[in-house]
Design an enzyme around this catalytic site. Sequence first.
Site, mmCIF file in Angstrom:
data_model
loop_
_atom_site.group_PDB
_atom_site.id
_atom_site.type_symbol
_atom_site.label_atom_id
_atom_site.label_comp_id
_atom_site.label_asym_id
_atom_site.label_seq_id
_atom_site.Cartn_x
_atom_site.Cartn_y
_atom_site.Cartn_z
ATOM 1 N N GLU A 1 -38.375 -15.376 5.532
ATOM 2 C CA GLU A 1 -38.169 -14.739 4.228
ATOM 3 C C GLU A 1 -38.102 -13.220 4.371
ATOM 4 O OE1 GLU A 1 -41.106 -16.416 1.563
ATOM 5 O OE2 GLU A 1 -40.116 -18.374 1.637
ATOM 6 N N ASN B 1 -38.104 -21.220 8.483
ATOM 7 C CA ASN B 1 -37.616 -20.312 7.435
ATOM 8 C C ASN B 1 -38.158 -18.898 7.627
ATOM 9 O OD1 ASN B 1 -40.117 -21.491 6.651
ATOM 10 N ND2 ASN B 1 -39.769 -21.004 4.501
ATOM 11 N N CYS C 1 -31.233 -27.620 1.375
ATOM 12 C CA CYS C 1 -30.470 -27.049 0.267
ATOM 13 C C CYS C 1 -28.967 -27.234 0.522
ATOM 14 C CB CYS C 1 -30.806 -25.569 0.097
ATOM 15 S SG CYS C 1 -30.013 -24.493 1.295
ATOM 16 N N CYS D 1 -33.101 -20.180 5.491
ATOM 17 C CA CYS D 1 -33.776 -21.473 5.604
ATOM 18 C C CYS D 1 -33.980 -21.855 7.070
ATOM 19 C CB CYS D 1 -32.933 -22.575 4.965
ATOM 20 S SG CYS D 1 -32.724 -22.428 3.189
ATOM 21 N N CYS E 1 -27.384 -25.256 3.477
ATOM 22 C CA CYS E 1 -27.701 -25.811 4.798
ATOM 23 C C CYS E 1 -26.891 -27.080 5.063
ATOM 24 C CB CYS E 1 -29.196 -26.094 4.912
ATOM 25 S SG CYS E 1 -30.181 -24.577 5.041
ATOM 26 N N GLU F 1 -33.306 -24.718 8.489
ATOM 27 C CA GLU F 1 -32.192 -25.491 9.071
ATOM 28 C C GLU F 1 -31.110 -24.571 9.619
ATOM 29 O OE1 GLU F 1 -33.682 -25.820 6.165
ATOM 30 O OE2 GLU F 1 -33.492 -27.842 5.328
#
Length: 161
Positions: A68, A66, A116, A77, A119, A79
Amino acid sequence: MPVTMVRKELRIGYDEYTSVEEMSAEDRALCRAAVEALEGAYAPYSHFHVGAAVRLSDGTLVKGANQENAAYPSGLCAERTAMFAAGAAHPDQDMVSIAVAARQDGRLCSEPAAPCGACRQVMAQYQTKSGKPMSVILVGANRILKFARVDDILPLIFDSI
Ligand code: THU
């Protein structure tokens, strides 16, 4: 008016392991790569580190973590970072499997990290692109879950219009 409504149920099955040692050598290596990928996490806001690894049809493993950003929605993310890296660098390979791991306070999370919705949707698209099931492995310190196909974590997939 005749009643035609029928109640239906979806059943989802998955394999639960208590240790990566119980898994195939391929899955074990993918889980290990997802844990290694945690090192690439950049999470100065959430401090929640997520690592992912994608296995391609030629056996290549592509990692992601991930990322940010101060403008929160600009982050991504683990993934999707892994899948987009795999898709961009190896456009002719199929994604056959993805493993995900998460770490908080310096320790692998005891429960498996659940991807999530966004993803899951991206996984669904690459699965459709390959025309074959993509398995999803969620790694936790206490247990590891393996889903045979993306449909198992995203029922009633939106495919295309
Ligand atoms: N995150 C992932 O990388 N994957 C998920 O499936 C869920 C959440 C990241 C996004 C953000 O950097 C942090 O975890 C906290 O939500």
